[in-house]
Design a protein around this motif. Structure first.
Motif, mmCIF file in Angstrom:
data_model
loop_
_atom_site.group_PDB
_atom_site.id
_atom_site.type_symbol
_atom_site.label_atom_id
_atom_site.label_comp_id
_atom_site.label_asym_id
_atom_site.label_seq_id
_atom_site.Cartn_x
_atom_site.Cartn_y
_atom_site.Cartn_z
ATOM 1 N N UNK A 74 -120.246 -29.037 -77.587
ATOM 2 C CA UNK A 74 -121.602 -29.556 -77.761
ATOM 3 C C UNK A 74 -122.331 -29.669 -76.423
ATOM 4 N N UNK A 75 -121.607 -30.124 -75.418
ATOM 5 C CA UNK A 75 -122.245 -30.272 -74.100
ATOM 6 C C UNK A 75 -122.648 -28.897 -73.535
ATOM 7 N N UNK A 76 -121.751 -27.901 -73.682
ATOM 8 C CA UNK A 76 -122.069 -26.550 -73.197
ATOM 9 C C UNK A 76 -123.245 -25.949 -73.964
ATOM 10 N N UNK A 77 -123.282 -26.242 -75.302
ATOM 11 C CA UNK A 77 -124.416 -25.761 -76.090
ATOM 12 C C UNK A 77 -125.721 -26.319 -75.551
ATOM 13 N N UNK A 78 -125.693 -27.630 -75.293
ATOM 14 C CA UNK A 78 -126.935 -28.252 -74.819
ATOM 15 C C UNK A 78 -127.361 -27.671 -73.460
ATOM 16 N N UNK A 79 -126.365 -27.448 -72.584
ATOM 17 C CA UNK A 79 -126.708 -26.894 -71.273
ATOM 18 C C UNK A 79 -127.228 -25.459 -71.397
ATOM 19 N N UNK A 80 -126.531 -24.642 -72.223
ATOM 20 C CA UNK A 80 -126.984 -23.259 -72.400
ATOM 21 C C UNK A 80 -128.356 -23.205 -73.068
#
Length: 747
Positions: free
Chosen positions: A21-27
């Motif tokens: 989820x964190x990587x999704x938000x950053x991407x």
């Protein structure tokens, strides 16, 4: 291991879900900013181009097909507009009058379908002059279609719009933005408009993925999410879904990534942990059983080895076996220590010999790897190391206030090497001292290869300053240190020594303490060369005249002048070598080369080995001046006779050229006075009369044997015609012409 497996399962899965989820938000944040920027650029471009003078009310006058210049300008402008941003797939101009579509791909096209006409006409009735058109249509054969375009109305003269510039977005470019979010194609990444319809659903879609796209789209619409995260399960697979909204045109971007593929390694590791824990327990039971039977075997083997070596009876009590092994082990340790002591006594000599060959380049036949292994064997850590050499030289040991005398070179060098070694132990660990036993020694340094060159040089200069201060204090002698280049290959170590030796040649003869580095010495500014030619000539003349004391005095003056103008050792030595060359050359030209000089060996090599000016003066006196003057006193008459003979021969060969007594005197290294006196003595006439008689005899011969004109005869014997006639008449009593006539009459 079971506890670790359970913890891995519960903690790992939760951690992976949170990280996804964190990587999704950053991407998505990065994609969002990039897309927002590109969409904003599209709006800016459309807003700028709508005011371009080419889009004016003149477009409504007449048929564009009949105006090629205007049409060409329109098509070029639309092509430039299309290529102004990679997100623009096509740029189209719609003119409400006559329902024309203008595109650089297909030219001018008239809309005939009434429904399409109505759709394009409605764009002109919108309140805003620029808008995002979520359901565009295009009658053109447009390759990469996407159901979104940006439209900007073109205002006419009366305020009514005359048409619209439509910028169709390129689906492939939008897909490029989405591709990093779903590179393997196992998830979904797409964009929806505000009504929930597709803008684009990515590239390379198969049927299975399209079904997943539709399922996630329906889920997003059902949740009525504007932004957020949720877990979506379908066909036994969990997906982490992230939704966001573009502020500029109310698009929604949706990304779903399968979690099962990411969590499967954690599950597998947990299962393996359970299996390994069971296997480990079983193996531990087996090993404990086997160990109880086999633990005594190595003890028995060791006892057997020791008994075989020392002849101990085989019926030794088992209770004494460990005591027996301990005793034998202590004996082996003592023998090993004795052997190590003997090896240590020879190690230093071996190490010093290896290092001496290494720095002098004698080990060139070894590879880089072999040399580094040998350095490691001798106690150096050569991995990732650089190397440098300092060359220390002592001069004027006879002036050390009684501490050393001539012949004590080895003793002085030994003392300097010991002092240097003690100083290294307190300031630089990775270094070795090499004693050359000739008032010079080298210090071999190793340093980490990653250190900057400036830092290493600074450390070397600092150590050199310390060393000079200590040696000067204890030995009271002149110390010069040459700093070698930094090298990083063992095969280049000898180059560092060579550069240090070269640096010492630039020693200032007037200074007692110097640190010389070729990096700071070269390149030098060009300076005017100053060489005491007058003193050189005076030395040569005094030697040729047999004036020993005068030659020695002039040599001292020469050395003082040369030292003042060329203070560097290399320049001073070159000047002294030049003097030696001039002296030997002058002696050879004069026809006399003392056998004493020939017995002296290689004079240039001997002179090059002397560093101090005072020692050079003594050497020149004992090896050059005194032997030559002594030999000259025995052969002076023979020399003068030979010189006169050479001069008379040269007159007969070169009478037709401008020659003079002074020219021959310089050539043979004597004064014109001495040559004139000797010439008169051995020929009975002076030089000018002898030359004149020779020329006139040659002239008479030409007058008698040729028909050459008088002017040509004069030039052939080295005279101007008028002077020739005058001197001929003065000495012969008649003119050259009359001489020829009388000779013809006698014939």
């Amino acid at each position: 291991m079971a506890i670790i497996a359970v913890s891995n399962y519960f903690i790992g899965v939760k951690q992976i879900e949170a990280e996804v989820k964190r990587n999704h938000r950053l991407q998505l944040q990065e994609i969002y900013q990039s897309m927002e920027k590109q969409l904003f650029q599209v709006e800016i471009i459309g807003n700028q181009w709508v005011f371009n003078p080419v889009f004016n009310k003149e477009l409504l006058n007449g048929d564009l097909r009949l105006k090629p210049d205007t049409t060409r300008e329109l098509l070029v402008s639309l092509r430039i507009l299309k290529e102004s941003n990679p997100l623009i797939g096509n740029a189209v101009l719609y003119l409400d009058k006559n329902h024309l579509i203008v595109s650089d791909e297909e030219g001018i096209y008239t809309i005939t379908d009434e429904e399409i006409k109505q759709t394009f006409h409605q764009l002109l009735n919108e309140k805003s002059s620029l808008m995002w058109w979520n359901h565009p249509i295009s009658p053109l054969k447009y390759k990469s279609k996407v159901n979104v375009a940006f439209a900007h109305k073109i205002q006419g003269a009366g305020g009514d719009p005359l048409g619209t510039i439509i910028l169709y977005l390129d689906k492939n470019q939008i897909d490029e933005f989405l591709y990093p979010l779903n590179p393997d194609g196992e998830g979904v990444a797409y964009i929806l408009n505000k009504d929930g319809d597709w803008v684009t659903n990515g590239r390379n879609q198969n049927e299975k993925v399209l079904e997943l796209d539709e399922a996630v789209r329906r889920e997003v619409i059902d949740h009525d999410l504007e932004a957020g995260d949720f877990i979506f399960k379908r066909q036994g697979i969990s997906y982490s879904v992230t939704v966001g909204t573009f502020s500029r045109n109310e698009w929604k971007y949706v990304v779903a990534t399968p979690l099962s593929k990411l969590t499967s390694p954690v599950i597998l590791v947990s299962q393996l942990g359970f299996a390994i824990s069971l296997i480990g327990l079983f193996v531990a039971i087996i090993l404990s059983w086997l160990a109880s039977r086999r633990i005594y075997r190595p003890v028995k083997h060791l006892v057997g080895l020791f008994k075989d070596n020392v002849g101990i009876p085989s019926n030794i009590d088992k209770n004494d076996e460990f005591q027996f092994i301990a005793g034998r082990w202590r004996k082996l340790i003592d023998e090993s220590q004795q052997l190590e002591t003997k090896l240590e006594q020879n190690r230093h000599s071996l190490k010093e010999g290896f290092l001496l060959q290494l720095i002098q380049g004698h080990l060139y036949f070894f590879s880089e790897k072999d040399l580094r292994e040998k350095m490691t064997f001798h106690g150096w850590n050569a991995d990732d190391k650089g190397f440098a050499i300092l060359l220390v030289r002592m001069d004027s040991i006879a002036d050390t206030k009684g501490k050393f005398n001539e012949g004590d070179e080895q003793l002085a060098t030994f003392a300097a090497a010991n002092i240097t070694q003690e100083l290294l132990q307190s300031s630089w660990k990775d270094a070795e001292v090499i004693n050359f036993h000739d008032l010079s020694l080298a210090v071999f340094f190793t340093f980490p290869a990653e250190l900057p060159k400036e830092q290493v040089k600074s450390d070397l200069f600092h150590f050199s300053n310390q060393l000079i201060q200590v040696l000067t204090r204890y030995l009271t002698t002149r110390i010069t240190v040459g700093v070698g280049k930094l090298v990083y290959f063992t095969h280049d170590i000898h180059k560092s020594l060579e550069e240090a030796r070269a640096a010492l040649q630039f020693r200032d003869l007037d200074k007692n303490e110097q640190i010389l580095d070729m990096d700071n010495l070269l390149p030098q500014e060009k300076t005017q060369v100053s060489y005491p030619f007058n003193s050189e000539n005076a030395i040569i003349q005094s030697m040729k005249m047999g004036l020993k004391d005068e030659a020695i005095r002039e040599l001292g003056s020469f050395v003082v002048e040369l030292k003042e103008s060329q203070s560097m050792e290399i320049q001073f030595q070159q000047g002294m070598l030049q003097l030696l060359g001039s002296i030997t050359h002058a002696l050879l030209k004069s026809g006399v080369y003392s056998t004493v000089l020939q017995r002296g060996g290689n004079l240039y090599e001997q002179l090059s080995a002397i560093k101090e000016p005072d020692e050079i003066i003594l050497w020149m006196r004992h090896m050059i001046i005194e032997p030559y003057v002594e030999d000259l006193s025995n052969t002076r008459e023979k020399i003068l006779e030979q010189i006169v003979s050479n001069v008379t021969l040269a007159i007969h060969e070169n009478y037709h050229t401008p020659i003079s007594l002074e020219l021959f005197a310089d050539e043979h290294g004597v004064t014109s006075y001495n040559l004139s006196k000797a010439f008169k003595q051995y020929t009975g006439t002076n030089f000018i009369d002898y030359l004149t008689n020779t020329r006139l005899e040659k002239a008479k011969e030409l007058l008698r044997t040729t028909e050459m004109k008088i002017n040509h005869v004069a030039e052939k014997v080295g005279y101007q015609p008028t002077y020739f006639i005058r001197i001929f008449k003065k000495l012969e009593g008649l003119t050259p012409g009359r001489y020829r006539e009388m000779y013809e009459e006698r014939r």
